[in-house]
Design an enzyme around this catalytic site. Structure first.
Site, PDB file in Angstrom:
ATOM      1  N   GLY A  21      11.892  -3.286 -28.530  1.00 16.28           N
ATOM      2  CA  GLY A  21      11.530  -4.653 -28.130  1.00 16.28           C
ATOM      3  C   GLY A  21      12.704  -5.379 -27.516  1.00 16.28           C
ATOM      4  O   GLY A  21      12.928  -6.563 -27.771  1.00 16.28           O
ATOM      5  N   ALA A  22      13.439  -4.670 -26.648  1.00 19.26           N
ATOM      6  CA  ALA A  22      14.702  -5.226 -26.127  1.00 19.26           C
ATOM      7  C   ALA A  22      14.512  -5.985 -24.814  1.00 19.26           C
ATOM      8  O   ALA A  22      15.496  -6.417 -24.219  1.00 19.26           O
ATOM      9  CB  ALA A  22      15.723  -4.104 -25.930  1.00 19.26           C
ATOM     10  N   ASN A  23      13.257  -6.178 -24.384  1.00 20.89           N
ATOM     11  CA  ASN A  23      13.079  -6.877 -23.110  1.00 20.89           C
ATOM     12  C   ASN A  23      13.107  -8.390 -23.258  1.00 20.89           C
ATOM     13  O   ASN A  23      13.138  -9.104 -22.261  1.00 20.89           O
ATOM     14  CB  ASN A  23      11.788  -6.436 -22.402  1.00 20.89           C
ATOM     15  CG  ASN A  23      10.559  -6.634 -23.247  1.00 20.89           C
ATOM     16  OD1 ASN A  23      10.334  -5.854 -24.174  1.00 20.89           O
ATOM     17  ND2 ASN A  23       9.786  -7.654 -22.979  1.00 20.89           N
ATOM     18  N   GLY A  25      13.940 -12.055 -26.105  1.00 20.84           N
ATOM     19  CA  GLY A  25      14.339 -12.643 -27.380  1.00 20.84           C
ATOM     20  C   GLY A  25      15.553 -11.995 -28.026  1.00 20.84           C
ATOM     21  O   GLY A  25      16.569 -11.713 -27.378  1.00 20.84           O
ATOM     22  N   ILE A  26      15.420 -11.764 -29.316  1.00 18.03           N
ATOM     23  CA  ILE A  26      16.531 -11.269 -30.122  1.00 18.03           C
ATOM     24  C   ILE A  26      16.912  -9.840 -29.731  1.00 18.03           C
ATOM     25  O   ILE A  26      18.091  -9.478 -29.720  1.00 18.03           O
ATOM     26  CB  ILE A  26      16.108 -11.355 -31.600  1.00 18.03           C
ATOM     27  CG1 ILE A  26      16.121 -12.830 -32.011  1.00 18.03           C
ATOM     28  CG2 ILE A  26      17.004 -10.563 -32.517  1.00 18.03           C
ATOM     29  CD1 ILE A  26      15.036 -13.190 -32.948  1.00 18.03           C
ATOM     30  N   GLY A  27      15.912  -9.055 -29.388  1.00 22.35           N
ATOM     31  CA  GLY A  27      16.176  -7.659 -28.999  1.00 22.35           C
ATOM     32  C   GLY A  27      17.008  -7.583 -27.733  1.00 22.35           C
ATOM     33  O   GLY A  27      17.922  -6.752 -27.625  1.00 22.35           O
ATOM     34  N   SER A 148      11.992 -10.861 -41.673  1.00 24.28           N
ATOM     35  CA  SER A 148      11.848 -12.305 -41.470  1.00 24.28           C
ATOM     36  C   SER A 148      11.937 -12.996 -42.814  1.00 24.28           C
ATOM     37  O   SER A 148      11.560 -12.413 -43.842  1.00 24.28           O
ATOM     38  CB  SER A 148      10.468 -12.586 -40.851  1.00 24.28           C
ATOM     39  OG  SER A 148      10.179 -13.965 -40.918  1.00 24.28           O
ATOM     40  N   TYR A 173       1.269 -11.015 -41.487  1.00 19.37           N
ATOM     41  CA  TYR A 173       2.638 -11.011 -40.967  1.00 19.37           C
ATOM     42  C   TYR A 173       3.631 -10.877 -42.120  1.00 19.37           C
ATOM     43  O   TYR A 173       4.547 -10.047 -42.071  1.00 19.37           O
ATOM     44  CB  TYR A 173       2.922 -12.290 -40.168  1.00 19.37           C
ATOM     45  CG  TYR A 173       4.324 -12.333 -39.577  1.00 19.37           C
ATOM     46  CD1 TYR A 173       4.711 -11.436 -38.589  1.00 19.37           C
ATOM     47  CD2 TYR A 173       5.267 -13.261 -40.022  1.00 19.37           C
ATOM     48  CE1 TYR A 173       5.990 -11.460 -38.040  1.00 19.37           C
ATOM     49  CE2 TYR A 173       6.552 -13.301 -39.482  1.00 19.37           C
ATOM     50  CZ  TYR A 173       6.901 -12.399 -38.495  1.00 19.37           C
ATOM     51  OH  TYR A 173       8.180 -12.420 -37.963  1.00 19.37           O
TER      52      TYR A 173
HETATM   53  N1  LIG Z   1      12.054 -15.681 -33.424  1.00 15.97           N
HETATM   54  C1  LIG Z   1      12.040 -15.938 -34.714  1.00 15.97           C
HETATM   55  O1  LIG Z   1      12.160 -17.089 -35.142  1.00 15.97           O
HETATM   56  C2  LIG Z   1      11.875 -14.814 -35.685  1.00 15.97           C
HETATM   57  C3  LIG Z   1      11.899 -15.144 -37.046  1.00 15.97           C
HETATM   58  C4  LIG Z   1      11.813 -14.111 -37.973  1.00 15.97           C
HETATM   59  C5  LIG Z   1      11.714 -12.807 -37.557  1.00 15.97           C
HETATM   60  N2  LIG Z   1      11.657 -12.514 -36.221  1.00 15.97           N
HETATM   61  C6  LIG Z   1      11.552 -11.107 -35.839  1.00 15.97           C
HETATM   62  O2  LIG Z   1      12.439 -10.826 -34.783  1.00 15.97           O
HETATM   63  C7  LIG Z   1      11.964  -9.705 -34.052  1.00 15.97           C
HETATM   64  C8  LIG Z   1      12.092  -9.970 -32.563  1.00 15.97           C
HETATM   65  O3  LIG Z   1      11.220 -11.013 -32.199  1.00 15.97           O
HETATM   66  P1  LIG Z   1      11.620 -12.162 -31.149  1.00 15.97           P
HETATM   67  O4  LIG Z   1      11.635 -13.434 -31.912  1.00 15.97           O
HETATM   68  O5  LIG Z   1      12.772 -11.759 -30.357  1.00 15.97           O
HETATM   69  O6  LIG Z   1      10.278 -12.210 -30.288  1.00 15.97           O
HETATM   70  P2  LIG Z   1       9.935 -11.722 -28.807  1.00 15.97           P
HETATM   71  O7  LIG Z   1      10.842 -12.350 -27.812  1.00 15.97           O
HETATM   72  O8  LIG Z   1       8.466 -11.928 -28.663  1.00 15.97           O
HETATM   73  O9  LIG Z   1      10.277 -10.180 -28.869  1.00 15.97           O
HETATM   74  C9  LIG Z   1       9.408  -9.251 -29.469  1.00 15.97           C
HETATM   75  C10 LIG Z   1       9.607  -7.936 -28.765  1.00 15.97           C
HETATM   76  O10 LIG Z   1       8.768  -6.960 -29.405  1.00 15.97           O
HETATM   77  C11 LIG Z   1       8.090  -6.261 -28.386  1.00 15.97           C
HETATM   78  N3  LIG Z   1       6.840  -5.648 -28.835  1.00 15.97           N
HETATM   79  C12 LIG Z   1       5.728  -6.245 -29.285  1.00 15.97           C
HETATM   80  N4  LIG Z   1       4.772  -5.317 -29.516  1.00 15.97           N
HETATM   81  C13 LIG Z   1       5.315  -4.107 -29.194  1.00 15.97           C
HETATM   82  C14 LIG Z   1       4.824  -2.782 -29.196  1.00 15.97           C
HETATM   83  N5  LIG Z   1       3.556  -2.490 -29.538  1.00 15.97           N
HETATM   84  N6  LIG Z   1       5.648  -1.781 -28.810  1.00 15.97           N
HETATM   85  C15 LIG Z   1       6.921  -2.051 -28.415  1.00 15.97           C
HETATM   86  N7  LIG Z   1       7.428  -3.300 -28.371  1.00 15.97           N
HETATM   87  C16 LIG Z   1       6.630  -4.314 -28.758  1.00 15.97           C
HETATM   88  C17 LIG Z   1       7.831  -7.315 -27.317  1.00 15.97           C
HETATM   89  O11 LIG Z   1       7.474  -6.689 -26.094  1.00 15.97           O
HETATM   90  P3  LIG Z   1       6.529  -7.454 -25.014  1.00 15.97           P
HETATM   91  O12 LIG Z   1       7.403  -8.424 -24.313  1.00 15.97           O
HETATM   92  O13 LIG Z   1       6.049  -6.325 -24.174  1.00 15.97           O
HETATM   93  O14 LIG Z   1       5.443  -8.125 -25.790  1.00 15.97           O
HETATM   94  C18 LIG Z   1       9.192  -7.977 -27.291  1.00 15.97           C
HETATM   95  O15 LIG Z   1      10.090  -7.217 -26.533  1.00 15.97           O
HETATM   96  C19 LIG Z   1      10.540  -9.447 -34.536  1.00 15.97           C
HETATM   97  O16 LIG Z   1      10.523  -8.343 -35.403  1.00 15.97           O
HETATM   98  C20 LIG Z   1      10.198 -10.719 -35.307  1.00 15.97           C
HETATM   99  O17 LIG Z   1       9.259 -10.483 -36.335  1.00 15.97           O
HETATM  100  C21 LIG Z   1      11.755 -13.482 -35.279  1.00 15.97           C
END
Ligand SMILES: NC(=O)c1ccc[n+]([C@@H]2O[C@H](COP(=O)([O-])OP(=O)(O)OC[C@H]3O[C@@H](n4cnc5c(N)ncnc54)[C@H](OP(=O)(O)O)[C@@H]3O)[C@@H](O)[C@H]2O)c1
Length: 306
Positions: A21-23, A25-27, A148, A173
């Protein structure tokens, strides 16, 4: 650990990393900062278009970065196997299980699992198991799973892992993020003699595309707007949200089963050891989830003690 930030990442030259999921946000920030520190990084993403764009952006931000796109859909075990198959024969120093979805309307993965449990936990369980031989070939391998603070919403229900009795999106979730922590807890135990460090992290509340995704899927404009405003007013940037992951992935002194998150109320700021619910360190629950995950994915962890 006081005020730890990306400039504290030790030299990563010669280390190979996969970030799921590196495209966005956090990734994305995790992949970029690992690459900036000298690691070879594979951005494992489900969309070639979004993954390719992220690679281009990263190379523009970090000239000379050694990065590439890898096709990985965690909601499809066939895709997970294909991705892992491209890795054979090379040691893998670091796997960051970051990808995730949150509070989506009810759905199923290609293999019929409830989407949040299937993508957030089972896809990463299968990926880690399939990459294990490459991880064990590395000198000091680490696996970091991004959970989370919202794991506190729910313990897993071992008799209803796919939420078939009742689906409540936030409970599902919370269960999937509890599963991330139980996975790390059990992997840490099994890998103790193999030299592999398994740790966990969470970003607090970081402004990413995670929050509004469910509302977008259902066309709920009001909810989408609500999350946008929340992100602007209360969240920290993804840059800071990625620090606990980067710390768990690179800092010396990280121990297996550690859990890092932002120091201020588990919400924002520099990384610190984080509180976790007692059910995420329950050995019996960890073993039962592991056995169920092996049965559901068909992936077993050869080379680790049972
Ligand atoms: N942001 C917060 O406040 C927060 C808080 C607690 C935990 N987290 C955790 O942090 C992690 C990263 O999330 P983020 O906040 O950076 O959100 P994000 O920007 O939505 O990033 C999520 C990433 O996961 C990818 N993904 C989703 N479904 C997938 C699949 N079936 N196969 C491969 N990749 C997939 C998305 O790809 P697409 O772009 O193709 O959808 C995107 O690259 C998650 O595990 C989330 O639960 C985030």
């Amino acid at each position: 650990m006081s005020g730890w930030n990306a400039s504290d990442i030790p030299d990563q030259s010669g280390r190979g990393a996969v970030v799921t999921g590196a495209n966005s946000g956090i990734g994305y920030v995790t992949a970029r900062e690992l690459a900036r520190a000298g690691a070879r990084v594979v951005l494992a993403c489900r969309s070639a278009e979004r993954g390719g764009a992220a690679v281009d952006r990263l190379r523009a931000e970090v000239p000379g970065a050694d990065v590439e796109f890898g096709a990985l859909d965690l909601g499809d075990l066939g895709s997970v196997r294909e991705f892992a198959g491209t890795w054979t024969g090379r040691p893998l120093d670091l796997l960051v299980n970051n990808a995730g979805v949150m509070a989506l309307p009810y759905g199923r993965t290609a293999d019929g699992f409830e989407t949040q449990f299937g993508v957030n936990h089972l896809g990463h369980f299968a990926l880690t198991g399939l990459l294990l031989p490459s991880l064990l070939d590395a000198a000091a391998p680490r696996v970091v799973s991004v959970s989370s603070g919202l794991h506190a919403l729910a313990n897993i229900d071992i008799d209803d892992l796919n939420s078939e009795k009742q689906y409540r999106r936030w409970v599902a979730y919370g269960r999937s993020k509890t599963a991330n922590l139980l996975f790390v807890h059990e992997l840490a135990r099994r890998a103790a003699d193999a030299g592999l460090v398994a740790a966990a992290a969470h970003p607090g509340y970081a402004a990413t595309s995670l929050q509004a995704r469910g509302a977008q899927m259902e066309g709920r404009k009001g909810a989408e707007r609500f999350y946008e405003v929340g992100n602007r007013v209360f969240a920290q940037p993804a840059e800071t949200g990625a620090l606990p992951t980067l710390h768990a992935a690179t800092a010396p002194g990280v121990r297996s089963d550690d859990f890092y998150g932002p120091r201020v109320m588990m919400w924002r700021g520099a990384p610190a050891r984080s509180w976790r619910a007692s059910w995420t360190v329950n050995d019996v629950a960890g073993e039962r989830l592991w056995a169920a995950s092996e049965r559901l994915t068909g992936v077993t962890y050869e080379g680790l003690k049972g």
